[in-house]
Structures are given as structure tokens and as C-alpha cells.
Design a protein around this motif. Structure first.
Motif, mmCIF file in Angstrom:
data_model
loop_
_atom_site.group_PDB
_atom_site.id
_atom_site.type_symbol
_atom_site.label_atom_id
_atom_site.label_comp_id
_atom_site.label_asym_id
_atom_site.label_seq_id
_atom_site.Cartn_x
_atom_site.Cartn_y
_atom_site.Cartn_z
ATOM 1 N N LEU A 146 1.126 -1.190 -0.027
ATOM 2 C CA LEU A 146 -0.129 0.017 0.092
ATOM 3 C C LEU A 146 0.936 1.296 0.027
ATOM 4 C CD1 LEU A 146 -2.580 1.282 0.190
ATOM 5 C CD2 LEU A 146 -2.700 1.050 2.553
ATOM 6 N N ALA A 147 1.922 1.120 0.877
ATOM 7 C CA ALA A 147 3.034 2.371 0.688
ATOM 8 C C ALA A 147 3.502 2.729 -0.333
ATOM 9 C CB ALA A 147 3.981 2.186 1.985
ATOM 10 N N LEU A 148 4.000 1.471 -1.248
ATOM 11 C CA LEU A 148 4.629 1.574 -2.342
ATOM 12 C C LEU A 148 3.711 1.989 -3.489
ATOM 13 C CD1 LEU A 148 6.970 -1.270 -2.083
ATOM 14 C CD2 LEU A 148 7.706 1.024 -2.312
ATOM 15 N N ALA A 149 2.465 1.793 -3.548
ATOM 16 C CA ALA A 149 1.457 2.052 -4.519
ATOM 17 C C ALA A 149 1.252 3.617 -4.220
ATOM 18 C CB ALA A 149 0.065 1.276 -4.233
ATOM 19 N N GLY A 150 1.153 4.012 -2.978
ATOM 20 C CA GLY A 150 1.006 5.701 -2.808
ATOM 21 C C GLY A 150 2.220 6.165 -3.274
ATOM 22 N N LEU A 151 3.381 5.603 -3.039
ATOM 23 C CA LEU A 151 4.458 6.298 -3.378
ATOM 24 C C LEU A 151 4.858 6.424 -4.974
ATOM 25 C CD1 LEU A 151 7.258 6.857 -1.804
ATOM 26 C CD2 LEU A 151 8.027 4.874 -2.701
ATOM 27 N N ALA A 152 4.282 5.544 -5.777
ATOM 28 C CA ALA A 152 4.440 5.580 -7.158
ATOM 29 C C ALA A 152 3.099 6.459 -7.671
ATOM 30 C CB ALA A 152 4.187 3.925 -7.708
ATOM 31 N N ALA A 188 4.423 14.494 -0.431
ATOM 32 C CA ALA A 188 3.700 13.127 0.061
ATOM 33 C C ALA A 188 4.614 12.038 -0.492
ATOM 34 C CB ALA A 188 2.348 12.918 -0.863
ATOM 35 N N PHE A 189 5.289 12.188 -1.589
ATOM 36 C CA PHE A 189 6.299 11.150 -2.071
ATOM 37 C C PHE A 189 7.475 11.005 -1.169
ATOM 38 C CE2 PHE A 189 10.370 10.121 -3.893
ATOM 39 C CZ PHE A 189 9.929 8.838 -4.881
ATOM 40 N N ALA A 190 7.779 12.262 -0.526
ATOM 41 C CA ALA A 190 8.999 12.427 0.297
ATOM 42 C C ALA A 190 8.757 11.488 1.716
ATOM 43 C CB ALA A 190 9.374 13.568 0.724
ATOM 44 N N ILE A 191 7.467 11.826 2.125
ATOM 45 C CA ILE A 191 6.947 11.337 3.474
ATOM 46 C C ILE A 191 6.726 9.815 3.492
ATOM 47 C CG2 ILE A 191 5.185 11.353 4.995
ATOM 48 C CD1 ILE A 191 4.793 14.639 4.576
ATOM 49 N N LEU A 192 6.025 9.450 2.297
ATOM 50 C CA LEU A 192 5.962 8.083 2.008
ATOM 51 C C LEU A 192 7.094 7.370 1.844
ATOM 52 C CD1 LEU A 192 2.763 7.942 -0.195
ATOM 53 C CD2 LEU A 192 2.923 7.160 2.007
ATOM 54 N N LEU A 193 7.973 7.601 1.124
ATOM 55 C CA LEU A 193 9.394 7.250 1.054
ATOM 56 C C LEU A 193 10.031 7.009 2.512
ATOM 57 C CD1 LEU A 193 11.718 6.221 -0.630
ATOM 58 C CD2 LEU A 193 12.660 8.474 -0.965
ATOM 59 N N VAL A 194 10.111 7.929 3.208
ATOM 60 C CA VAL A 194 10.564 7.814 4.812
ATOM 61 C C VAL A 194 9.565 6.637 5.624
ATOM 62 C CG1 VAL A 194 10.903 9.031 6.986
ATOM 63 C CG2 VAL A 194 11.298 10.308 4.785
ATOM 64 N N ARG A 206 9.442 3.846 13.288
ATOM 65 C CA ARG A 206 8.913 4.404 12.189
ATOM 66 C C ARG A 206 7.925 5.401 12.581
ATOM 67 N NH1 ARG A 206 3.908 4.017 10.254
ATOM 68 N NH2 ARG A 206 3.043 3.151 12.098
ATOM 69 N N ARG A 207 7.315 5.521 13.700
ATOM 70 C CA ARG A 207 6.296 6.462 13.756
ATOM 71 C C ARG A 207 7.030 7.893 14.204
ATOM 72 N NH1 ARG A 207 1.580 4.587 17.926
ATOM 73 N NH2 ARG A 207 0.754 2.873 16.522
ATOM 74 N N GLU A 208 8.449 7.846 14.706
ATOM 75 C CA GLU A 208 8.989 8.830 15.243
ATOM 76 C C GLU A 208 9.729 9.471 13.620
ATOM 77 O OE1 GLU A 208 9.041 6.016 16.674
ATOM 78 O OE2 GLU A 208 8.617 6.795 18.877
ATOM 79 N N ALA A 209 10.012 8.544 12.915
ATOM 80 C CA ALA A 209 10.675 9.042 11.832
ATOM 81 C C ALA A 209 9.868 9.811 10.623
ATOM 82 C CB ALA A 209 11.275 7.919 11.175
ATOM 83 N N VAL A 210 8.474 9.182 10.576
ATOM 84 C CA VAL A 210 7.526 10.001 9.901
ATOM 85 C C VAL A 210 7.037 11.272 10.406
ATOM 86 C CG1 VAL A 210 4.954 9.564 9.058
ATOM 87 C CG2 VAL A 210 6.492 7.504 8.924
ATOM 88 N N ALA A 211 6.874 11.283 11.620
ATOM 89 C CA ALA A 211 6.420 12.581 12.416
ATOM 90 C C ALA A 211 7.607 13.520 12.130
ATOM 91 C CB ALA A 211 6.172 12.351 13.883
ATOM 92 N N LEU A 212 8.744 13.150 12.282
ATOM 93 C CA LEU A 212 9.906 14.275 11.914
ATOM 94 C C LEU A 212 9.935 14.517 10.468
ATOM 95 C CD1 LEU A 212 12.333 15.848 13.103
ATOM 96 C CD2 LEU A 212 13.741 13.874 12.305
ATOM 97 N N ALA A 213 9.483 13.642 9.388
ATOM 98 C CA ALA A 213 9.459 13.868 7.959
ATOM 99 C C ALA A 213 8.397 14.772 7.784
ATOM 100 C CB ALA A 213 9.348 12.557 7.375
#
Length: 436
Positions: A146-152, A188-194, A206-213
Motif C-alpha cells: 500500500l505504501a509503495l502504491a501511494g509512493l508510485a 507526499a512522495f517524500a513522506i511515504l518514502l521515509v 517508524r512513527r518518530e521518523a514519519v512524524a519528523l519527516a
């Protein structure tokens, strides 16, 4: 005509002296920007793009890009006087560089078809990857797909918006929305990549990294100019993803080294050729990132299907076990260890002795037929193993089935009689307790 030409909220006139061309090739006045415009050469009207006016009510917005041909008969030897009127009262948010061009050049303007073709190919590849990961998610329900679908998908939509100027002559009030959409998709691409690399290589953070991103990438909105906003959003996101992946390399996570190497190449291209990042290189790099991931995911699913078939073959000779299919593969669960089966939409929960719960991709109705007669339906969403049925109790007018362990399960009134008969039979066949 040098410097920043800013007609936003104004009705301005520009006069410039231009030289007559030295050849007979056709020329046009190119107007690129958020403005309605009208032009004259040596006092003769060339044409208009919309209708400029002193206020919004009297202005008719023009196209963001316009080319007004210049007739050869209007040129004079030596200096020529070009007058352009510009107004912009419908642009929305204020831009730092509202006019990209006000210039006379050859007609038609040399098009960058090679770059446009590469972008279309990259966009097509990204859309294909979006569809592929979407299908994988529909089949396997995995978070990574799902994350990669959103990324692409974000990169593909951004490529479409980037190509919009070439494809459609849209009115200039839409330009700010197009720029805002490009920045949002890049963010959105940048945050989904992180999120993807953190899930894969550093799950505990993961949660901390996404929040910081979210915070860091969102700060790119304060950069001057939308190209710089978009470029900073992408660069900051990829840099954060590289840091997270480096932690995965240190922890010796599978695939972390190759992913880190690619992200570093991404950053190197962005820093070395920033002028190409938003227009071309980002889409090529994004496509080259997600397509190998899609191929590896398809190969992995093929291997999972092979192992699933092998497990199903083994299960045919083990009637005392239930073949459990889930997103993680196939497992053979002893039927005697299943205390109850509880429905959960298109799945069921197998509640095992010892407190373990296994999610099984099956319907409750099918399991009822497969597990009979050792199991009894006590509710529209519950089956119980009669071997683990201990008692029937009443609580506030409702009945519950108590098992040898675990939480009691509700009993519907329509199935109460069958459950009582099962309990009577169990007690009648139970061995008598020895006399003291």
C-alpha cells in the motif's frame, strides 16, 4: 524587459525597444505567466491573450502560455517599439516570479520533445507500478504494498501535472493550483518514502521518523518559488530516508545497502543538477526505484504461492489439521487446538488453546461445514469446539458459552437449544467421578 515583471494586483504597461530580426524566419511574442495581456509593435496591435483590465471585474483571464505571431510587415529597419499591457487580478496566492517570459523569439518555439517523451515514459511506468502494487495489496493486504502504491501514484500524478503546460493551454488562474498540487505530491512522495524505509529497516522508530519527516518536509513551503519548494521537499525527504536506511545498514537489514546506494545516487543527481530535478530527473529516479521493488514483490509472491501449494498438498494427508491461509503464508493448525472460531469480516479468528489467535482467510460458513460435527455454531459470528465447551451461563438475560479457557462467547437465542443438547450429551457421556 529584464528583471522581475510583476503584474499581480496591477494593470501595468511595458515599453521596450527591440531590434528587427536579421533573417526572414517567422517570429512570435511569447507570454508565459499569470496575466492577461495585449501587445503592440510599432503602434500596430499584435493581439491579446485574454483581456487586461484595471480590476478583476474588467479583466478577462488569459492562458498561462500564449504565443502571438508577429507579422513580417510590422518590422522596421533598426529599432522597433514593443508595448505590452499586463494585468493579473485572478491569480490567487502571490508568486515570487509571476512572469516566466515576455520575449520575441522564433516561431514555433523549439519544443523539448525528447524530455517530454522521457517524462511520459516515466509517468507510464509509475502508473503501472501504482496499479501493480494496488493489485498486490488487494490480494495480500500488506502494508508495504500500500505504501509503495501511494509512493508510485504520487510521483505519477506529479509527472502528469508537470506535463500539463505542454498538453493543455489552461487559463492562468489554474496555475497556482497546479503549482500547489505539484508541491503537495512531492511532499507526499517524500513522506511515504521515509515511511517505507523506516518500516522496512527501522520498524521500532517508524512513527518518530514519519512524524519528523512531516515537520521537515512541510517546512519546505517557506522556500522562495514553487520550484524550490518542490525541490527542497524531495531533497529533504530523500535525505531523511537515506539516514533511516543507514541505520538499517548498521543493523544488517536485508536490502538496506542497495537501497542506501540508490538513495545516495538520487541525492547526488539532485545536488549536481538541481535545475533538472523537478522537471525530469525525479520522475526517472522514482520509476527506477519502484519498478525493481515491484518485480521483487512479484517474485516473492510467486515463491509464497509455491510454498502455499506445497503446504496444501501436505495438508491433504493430515485430516486432523486445518490449513490456515493468511498474508504470511500457510500454517497447519491442529484442529484439537482450536477452542473457537470467531468471524471478522472476510476473515475468521482462530482462537487456540494457550491464548494464541490466528487470522485465517476463510468464511465462517465454509468452516462450519468443514469442521462439523466437532464444532457447533452458537452465534452468527462464532463456532465453538465441543471438546472445549465447559458451561452455559446467563448474564442479564443473555447467554454465554464458557470454554476451558479464554473469554466467554455470546449465544444467540435461536441456537440455545442446540447448545443445551450438546452440553447434556457431553455430561451424559462424561466418566463418573470415583467414590471417595
Amino acid at each position: 524587459m529584464d528583471g522581475v515583471i510583476d503584474p499581480q494586483g496591477r494593470d501595468i504597461w511595458i515599453r521596450s525597444t527591440v531590434r528587427a530580426p536579421a533573417d526572414d524566419l517567422p517570429r512570435a511574442l511569447y507570454l508565459v505567466g499569470v496575466a492577461a495581456s495585449e501587445a503592440w509593435l510599432n503602434g500596430a496591435r499584435l493581439g491579446a491573450n485574454g483581456r487586461p483590465g484595471p480590476d478583476a471585474a474588467r479583466e478577462t483571464p488569459g492562458r498561462y502560455q500564449a504565443a502571438i505571431p508577429v507579422r513580417d510587415s510590422l518590422w522596421r529597419p533598426g529599432p522597433n517599439e514593443l508595448v505590452v499591457r499586463l494585468s493579473s487580478f485572478h491569480g490567487g496566492a502571490r508568486l515570487d516570479y509571476p512572469m516566466g517570459a515576455v520575449t520575441i523569439a522564433r516561431y514555433p518555439y523549439p519544443a523539448r520533445f525528447a524530455i517530454f517523451a522521457v517524462m511520459l515514459v516515466a509517468a507510464g511506468a509509475l502508473l503501472a507500478a501504482t496499479f501493480g502494487f494496488g493489485v498486490i495489496h488487494a490480494i495480500r493486504r500488506t502494508g508495504s504494498s500500500l505504501a509503495l502504491a501511494g509512493l508510485a501514484g504520487a510521483a505519477a500524478l506529479q509527472a502528469v501535472l508537470e506535463s500539463l503546460r505542454t498538453l493543455i493551454a489552461y487559463p492562468y488562474p489554474l496555475h497556482i493550483w497546479r503549482l500547489g498540487g505539484i508541491w503537495l505530491l512531492a511532499a507526499a512522495f517524500a513522506i511515504l518514502l521515509v515511511n517505507y524505509v523506516a518500516t522496512r529497516f527501522w520498524g521500532t522508530a517508524r512513527r518518530e521518523a514519519v512524524a519528523l519527516a512531516l515537520v521537515v518536509v512541510s517546512a519546505s513551503i517557506f522556500a522562495p518559488g514553487f520550484d524550490q519548494k518542490t525541490g527542497w521537499a524531495l531533497t529533504l525527504g530523500v535525505a531523511m530516508a537515506a539516514i533511516v536506511t543507514a541505520v538499517g545498514v548498521r543493523r544488517k537489514r536485508n536490502g538496506a545497502r542497495l537501497t542506501l546506494a540508490y538513495l545516495l545516487v538520487f541525492l547526488a543527481v539532485a545536488v549536481a543538477y538541481p535545475e533538472w530535478l523537478v522537471d525530469l530527473s525525479y520522475f526517472v529516479l522514482a520509476a527506477c526505484l519502484v519498478l525493481p521493488l515491484l518485480m521483487s514483490e512479484v517474485i516473492r509472491l510467486g515463491r509464497d504461492d509455491s510454498s502455499r501449494e506445497a503446504a496444501l498438498t501436505r495438508a491433504a494427508s493430515r485430516p486432523d489439521r486445518l490449513t490456515v491461509a493468511s498474508a504470511r503464508g500457510v500454517e497447519l493448525v491442529p484442529i484439537s487446538q482450536i477452542a473457537a472460531v470467531v468471524g471478522a469480516d472476510d476473515y475468521v479468528e482462530l482462537r487456540l488453546i494457550g491464548g494464541r489467535v490466528v487470522l485465517h482467510a476463510a468464511r465462517l460458513d465454509r468452516l462450519e461445514a468443514a469442521l462439523a460435527p466437532g464444532f457447533l455454531r452458537i452465534h452468527r459470528s462464532a463456532l465453538v469446539n465441543l471438546a472445549h465447551l465447559r458451561a452455559l451461563e446467563r448474564d442479564n438475560g443473555r447467554y454465554r458459552a464458557c470454554l476451558t479457557e479464554g473469554q466467554p462467547l455470546p449465544v444467540s437465542r435461536s441456537r440455545l437449544a442446540a447448545l443445551r443438547d450438546a452440553l447434556d450429551d457431553a455430561f451424559a457421556t462424561a466418566p463418573a467421578a470415583p467414590n471417595p
